[in-house]
Structures are given as structure tokens and as C-alpha cells.
Design an enzyme around this catalytic site. Structure first.
Site, PDB file in Angstrom:
ATOM      1  N   GLY A 202       0.803  -1.222   0.000  1.00  0.00           N
ATOM      2  CA  GLY A 202       0.000   0.000   0.000  1.00  0.00           C
ATOM      3  C   GLY A 202       0.826   1.257   0.000  1.00  0.00           C
ATOM      4  O   GLY A 202       1.739   1.408  -0.820  1.00  0.00           O
ATOM      5  N   ASP A 229       1.217   5.020 -11.550  1.00  0.00           N
ATOM      6  CA  ASP A 229       0.560   6.139 -12.242  1.00  0.00           C
ATOM      7  C   ASP A 229      -0.925   6.232 -11.859  1.00  0.00           C
ATOM      8  O   ASP A 229      -1.460   7.331 -11.669  1.00  0.00           O
ATOM      9  CB  ASP A 229       0.713   5.994 -13.762  1.00  0.00           C
ATOM     10  CG  ASP A 229       2.167   6.114 -14.192  1.00  0.00           C
ATOM     11  OD1 ASP A 229       2.927   6.837 -13.523  1.00  0.00           O
ATOM     12  OD2 ASP A 229       2.543   5.467 -15.198  1.00  0.00           O
TER      13      ASP A 229
HETATM   14  P1  ADP Z   1       5.829   2.054  -8.451  1.00  0.00           P
HETATM   15  O1  ADP Z   1       5.458   1.104  -9.543  1.00  0.00           O
HETATM   16  O2  ADP Z   1       5.766   3.487  -8.870  1.00  0.00           O
HETATM   17  O3  ADP Z   1       7.086   1.666  -7.728  1.00  0.00           O
HETATM   18  P2  ADP Z   1       4.270   0.771  -6.374  1.00  0.00           P
HETATM   19  O4  ADP Z   1       4.793  -0.548  -6.840  1.00  0.00           O
HETATM   20  O5  ADP Z   1       4.599   1.181  -4.979  1.00  0.00           O
HETATM   21  O6  ADP Z   1       4.644   1.961  -7.376  1.00  0.00           O
HETATM   22  O7  ADP Z   1       2.681   0.696  -6.549  1.00  0.00           O
HETATM   23  C1  ADP Z   1       1.834   1.824  -6.435  1.00  0.00           C
HETATM   24  C2  ADP Z   1       0.529   1.385  -5.795  1.00  0.00           C
HETATM   25  O8  ADP Z   1      -0.088   0.349  -6.594  1.00  0.00           O
HETATM   26  C3  ADP Z   1       0.680   0.777  -4.406  1.00  0.00           C
HETATM   27  O9  ADP Z   1       0.636   1.780  -3.404  1.00  0.00           O
HETATM   28  C4  ADP Z   1      -0.522  -0.171  -4.342  1.00  0.00           C
HETATM   29  O10 ADP Z   1      -1.687   0.545  -4.016  1.00  0.00           O
HETATM   30  C5  ADP Z   1      -0.643  -0.660  -5.781  1.00  0.00           C
HETATM   31  N1  ADP Z   1       0.083  -1.931  -5.996  1.00  0.00           N
HETATM   32  C6  ADP Z   1       1.269  -2.108  -6.613  1.00  0.00           C
HETATM   33  N2  ADP Z   1       1.620  -3.419  -6.623  1.00  0.00           N
HETATM   34  C7  ADP Z   1       0.611  -4.087  -6.014  1.00  0.00           C
HETATM   35  C8  ADP Z   1       0.354  -5.458  -5.711  1.00  0.00           C
HETATM   36  N3  ADP Z   1       1.222  -6.428  -6.030  1.00  0.00           N
HETATM   37  N4  ADP Z   1      -0.807  -5.776  -5.054  1.00  0.00           N
HETATM   38  C9  ADP Z   1      -1.695  -4.803  -4.716  1.00  0.00           C
HETATM   39  N5  ADP Z   1      -1.508  -3.503  -4.979  1.00  0.00           N
HETATM   40  C10 ADP Z   1      -0.378  -3.131  -5.620  1.00  0.00           C
END
Ligand code: ADP
Length: 283
Positions: A202, A229
């Protein structure tokens, strides 16, 4: 509905899916090619429009056939006004190789995105919120933040040490853990809102001495492309519309999670109805 002005990148993603990734100097054949519109700016503009914001998107593309494919989904979206400038550089392209396990290698040729200049920006950015990222020149992002009259939000991605100098003109910074590390000690003296995304765990928000965390709903993950995004577009739309931080964060983690349930970036961005249906309390 709130107005959100996005300043950022447009890319055409060329995705070659092969049995394995090539070693340096090696050629791997038998790949399947797909072309997808992308770029953090374009994805976040569309994410905000899907959440119901009235969006204006300032960006640059080339005078080439790739431009039309790169902005096709933006043109078709409702609630999205394009302020897209044609420049004498090729449309931004991301060359993405993906193997059977979903592991990837990405080379980005920013092209027109690197030519998005301060002169392309409106003199005054009069929207409830401005949202920018770091796939266009730092000087352009700096000027956009200075010209904004509403809530000024920076998604400091991809990680760039130079972003620290932009914080003076930001009210809200959104980062993942790598991007947060790149900002280093600059965040210590920052008194705005800092939101850190944590993938499946999260996100956590800090403002003043207050800390707030939110967890996404359970999802069947197909790919995480576009999740960050979707998160940024939803968070900024909610804050621009006057939602409190708790609701904005809950909506954003849900939007990010739902984007993982469908493949690709732009086609996977959820609508407001999708997010409200799956958002855990307090949405
Ligand atoms: P980035 O791709 O910019 O590094 P994140 O991986 O932290 O960003 O993902 C952004 C948001 O997308 C998270 O805060 C979460 O809400 C959601 N998210 C990403 N990956 C998952 C996952 N495997 N399961 C559930 N939600 C996800």
C-alpha cells in the site's frame, strides 16, 4: 469535479516478448511485438480523467507517425484536454524486452519529452491541482510548479537527485522507496505532504508530525505496469476535490491495486466507479 493540470511525458512503448532476455551483444529471435501508449505524464493524465477530474495535459511529441499512436487513448478519453506541442525531435519511445517470467529490460529514448520547454507552458497554471513527474526537463517541471495556483504535486519519478531542488515549490511529493532514497535528506526539511508507495503493502503518508497508512484491497495481479501512475492520478484528483487525506489515500491505493489486475498501463487504469466499488473503508 476538480480540475487537474498534468505536465509530463508521452511515450510509445514498443514491447517485445521473447522466451528470454538477450545478453549484451546477443540477438534473441522469435519475439512477439506490441505497441502501447505510455509515459508517466500521459498515464497519470488519463488516470485522473478516469477518476472524473477535468484534466489538461501539457506535453510534447514529434512530427512523426508514432505521435498519433502515442496519444490515441488520450484523444479518445472524455474530460481530457490536450495541450500537446509538436517539436523537431522524435516522439518518445520506450523499448521494452520481456521474458516468459515477466522480467524486463527497458531502454528509453525521451526524444520530444526532453524538448518540452518552459515556453510550452501556460503563463499561469490555474487548476485545483498541478501534477508533474521527472520524465521531462527539471527546469520545465520547476517552472510548472512556480506557475501553479492550486495544489502543487510532484511524483518524483524516475529517481533523480536533482528533484531535491524542486521541493521548495511543492505542496505534495509522491515517491516509491527508491525515489524517496534519491531525495535523501532534502525531505527532512520539507513541511508538505510526503506519500510513499510500498507496492503490495500500500502506501504511507506523512504530513507535519502525522502518519497515515493505507492497504490495498486483495487483487489478482496480472502485471504492475501503470500501478504507480494510477495511484498518483487518483491521489491528486481526490486531494484537488477536497477529500481528506484518509479518503484520498484509500482511493489511491485501491486505484493502484486495480491497475495490476489488467495488463498494460493505460487500458488498465480504473474508473471512479471501479475504485469506489472496491475501496475498503473509509471511501
Ligand atoms: P511504483 O510502480 O511506482 O514503484 P508501487 O509498486 O509502490 O509503485 O505501486 C503503487 C501502488 O499500486 C501501491 O501503493 C498499491 O496501491 C498498488 N500496488 C502495486 N503493486 C501491487 C500489488 N502487487 N498488489 C496490490 N496492490 C499493488
Amino acid at each position: 469535479m476538480p480540475s487537474v493540470h498534468v505536465v509530463g511525458s508521452v511515450n510509445l512503448d514498443l514491447v517485445a516478448t521473447a522466451a528470454r532476455l538477450p545478453a549484451p551483444g546477443e540477438t534473441v529471435g522469435g519475439a512477439r511485438l506490441a505497441r502501447h501508449p505510455g509515459g508517466k505524464g500521459a498515464n497519470q493524465a488519463l488516470a485522473a480523467a478516469r477518476l472524473g477530474a477535468e484534466v489538461t495535459f501539457t506535453a510534447a511529441v514529434g512530427r512523426d507517425p508514432e505521435a498519433a499512436a502515442a496519444i490515441a487513448l488520450l484523444e479518445a478519453a472524455s474530460g481530457l484536454a490536450l495541450d500537446v506541442h509538436r517539436v523537431d525531435e522524435p516522439t518518445g519511445v520506450a523499448l521494452i524486452a520481456v521474458d516468459g517470467d515477466g522480467e524486463n529490460q527497458i531502454v528509453v529514448a525521451p526524444g520530444a519529452n526532453a524538448a518540452l520547454a518552459t515556453s510550452h507552458l501556460p503563463e499561469v497554471i490555474d487548476a485545483d491541482a498541478l501534477l508533474a513527474q521527472l520524465e521531462v526537463p527539471l527546469a520545465t517541471v520547476d517552472a510548472a510548479l512556480r506557475r501553479a495556483t492550486g495544489l502543487r504535486c510532484l511524483n518524483a519519478a524516475p529517481a533523480d537527485h536533482g528533484a531535491a531542488a524542486l521541493l521548495t515549490h511543492c505542496d505534495c511529493v509522491i515517491v516509491n522507496e527508491t525515489e524517496r532514497a534519491a531525495l535523501g535528506s532534502a525531505l527532512t526539511g520539507f513541511d508538505g505532504l510526503v506519500v510513499t508507495t510500498l507496492g503490495a503493502a500500500g502506501a504511507v503518508a506523512h504530513r507535519g508530525g502525522r502518519r497515515l497508512a493505507a492497504s490495498p484491497p486483495l487483487v489478482d495481479v496480472v502485471d504492475t505496469v501503470g500501478a504507480g501512475d494510477a495511484f498518483c492520478g487518483a491521489l491528486v484528483t481526490e486531494l484537488a476535490g477536497g477529500a481528506d487525506l484518509e479518503r484520498a489515500l484509500a482511493m489511491a491505493v485501491t486505484a493502484g491495486a486495480l491497475a495490476t489486475e489488467r495488463p498494460g498501463a493505460q487500458p488498465s487504469l480504473p474508473t471512479r466507479a471501479d475504485v469506489e466499488a472496491r475501496c475498503p473503508s473509509p471511501c
